[in-house]
Design a protein around this motif. Structure first.
Motif, PDB file in Angstrom:
ATOM      1  N   TRP A 140      -5.366   3.370  -8.957  1.00 40.86           N
ATOM      2  CA  TRP A 140      -4.607   2.603  -9.615  1.00 40.86           C
ATOM      3  C   TRP A 140      -3.775   3.017 -10.917  1.00 40.86           C
ATOM      4  O   TRP A 140      -4.524   3.502 -11.696  1.00 40.86           O
ATOM      5  N   SER A 145       3.968   9.319  -6.529  1.00 44.18           N
ATOM      6  CA  SER A 145       5.113   9.159  -5.821  1.00 44.18           C
ATOM      7  C   SER A 145       4.927   9.571  -4.428  1.00 44.18           C
ATOM      8  O   SER A 145       3.823  10.133  -4.025  1.00 44.18           O
ATOM      9  N   ASN A 166       1.985   2.212  -8.769  1.00 45.56           N
ATOM     10  CA  ASN A 166       2.377   3.603  -8.689  1.00 45.56           C
ATOM     11  C   ASN A 166       3.786   3.416  -8.311  1.00 45.56           C
ATOM     12  O   ASN A 166       4.442   2.439  -8.590  1.00 45.56           O
ATOM     13  N   GLN A 167       4.304   4.665  -7.714  1.00 44.27           N
ATOM     14  CA  GLN A 167       5.624   4.518  -7.431  1.00 44.27           C
ATOM     15  C   GLN A 167       5.792   5.216  -5.881  1.00 44.27           C
ATOM     16  O   GLN A 167       6.665   5.956  -5.537  1.00 44.27           O
ATOM     17  N   LEU A 168       4.834   4.923  -5.206  1.00 45.15           N
ATOM     18  CA  LEU A 168       4.759   5.115  -3.600  1.00 45.15           C
ATOM     19  C   LEU A 168       5.919   4.583  -2.733  1.00 45.15           C
ATOM     20  O   LEU A 168       6.156   3.238  -3.262  1.00 45.15           O
ATOM     21  N   GLU A 189       2.560  -3.437  -6.541  1.00 42.23           N
ATOM     22  CA  GLU A 189       3.348  -2.867  -7.683  1.00 42.23           C
ATOM     23  C   GLU A 189       3.492  -1.301  -7.127  1.00 42.23           C
ATOM     24  O   GLU A 189       3.302  -0.391  -8.050  1.00 42.23           O
ATOM     25  N   ASN A 190       4.486  -0.936  -5.900  1.00 43.07           N
ATOM     26  CA  ASN A 190       4.807   0.158  -5.644  1.00 43.07           C
ATOM     27  C   ASN A 190       6.246  -0.059  -5.071  1.00 43.07           C
ATOM     28  O   ASN A 190       6.986  -1.230  -5.287  1.00 43.07           O
ATOM     29  N   ASP A 191       6.862   0.875  -4.244  1.00 49.00           N
ATOM     30  CA  ASP A 191       8.233   0.734  -3.692  1.00 49.00           C
ATOM     31  C   ASP A 191       7.946   0.890  -2.421  1.00 49.00           C
ATOM     32  O   ASP A 191       8.941   1.370  -1.753  1.00 49.00           O
ATOM     33  N   ASN A 214       6.503  -5.381  -3.824  1.00 48.49           N
ATOM     34  CA  ASN A 214       6.789  -4.133  -2.979  1.00 48.49           C
ATOM     35  C   ASN A 214       8.150  -4.646  -2.518  1.00 48.49           C
ATOM     36  O   ASN A 214       8.779  -5.415  -2.951  1.00 48.49           O
TER      37      ASN A 214
END
Length: 245
Positions: A140, A145, A166-168, A189-191, A214
């Motif tokens: 976390w 990515s 993260n930026q997954l 809280e990712n993509d 997301n």
């Protein structure tokens, strides 16, 4: 006898050191690497800086290493797999950066891996499947990515999975539903995008599912609402259409 932080330790008979929350400053003493039979080392909640001393890799019997909540920086060295007995690695709340070295996936006895709240970059490797004993994975709040590897689904003992903050990108691989012991899945809280795979609703003991913030789409299936043990479900800040009746 070796002296570490003004205390004497027997080189051969010392098996455990707990100096957590002792207001320790400076770098990790290289003398620790002389303690050939050390199995447990707890140095969490101090003010330690720098990285791992080279002598660390001599600790072939070390099973638990907790360095959480310090000021350690630099990257996780690719010699990490020389700690061949390691079962628990706790490095959360430091300033660690760089990518996860491939060698971390060679720690075949690892049950707990927590590197949350650092500055780790790069992506998760499909080699995560090598960590077949893993029960707890917490990455976390880093800068990871890329995609979530479907291989996580092969971790048959995994109970706790946190990749939030993260930026997954990409979908949740449906294979994650194969990890039937999962109790907690945190991917918030990712993509991430796509639909929530049906397989998540088929994990029998799932208690926590955090997918908020997301880009998930599609319908929220009624099956999700009917997971028997689910006590926490958060899906807001996404792009869902409707809830199926």
């Amino acid at each position: 006898i070796v002296k570490i932080w003004n205390k004497e330790y027997s080189i051969l008979s010392t098996k455990e050191i707990d100096l957590s929350s002792m207001k320790l400053f400076g770098e990790i003493p290289s003398e620790l690497g002389l303690l050939a039979n050390l199995e447990i080392l707890r140095l969490q909640n101090n003010f330690l800086k720098g990285g791992f001393p080279e002598s660390f890799w001599n600790l072939k019997r070390l099973r638990l290493l907790n360095l959480s909540n310090n000021n350690l920086n630099g990257s996780i060295q690719d010699k990490i797999n020389e700690l061949v007995s390691l079962e628990e690695l706790w490095l959360s709340r430091n300033q660690l950066s760089g990518e996860l070295p491939y060698q971390i996936y060679l720690l075949s006895n690892l049950t707990h891996l927590n590197i949350s709240e650092n500055h780790i970059t790069g992506s998760l490797s499909e080699s995560i499947s090598r960590l077949s004993k893993l029960e707890y994975l917490n990455l976390w709040n880093n800068q990871l990515s890329g995609f979530i590897p479907p291989d996580i689904g092969s971790l048959s003992k995994l109970e706790f999975l946190s990749l939030g903050g993260n930026q997954l990108v990409g979908d949740i691989p449906p294979e994650i539903g194969n990890a039937k012991r999962l109790r907690s899945i945190a991917l918030f809280e990712n993509d991430l995008s796509g639909a929530i795979p049906v397989s998540l609703t088929e994990i029998p003991g799932l208690q926590y599912l955090g997918l908020f913030d997301n880009n998930f789409q599609g319908n929220i299936s009624n099956n999700l609402m009917n997971i028997l043990d689910l006590s926490y479900l958060r899906l807001n800040k996404n792009r869902f259409n409707t809830i199926d009746q």
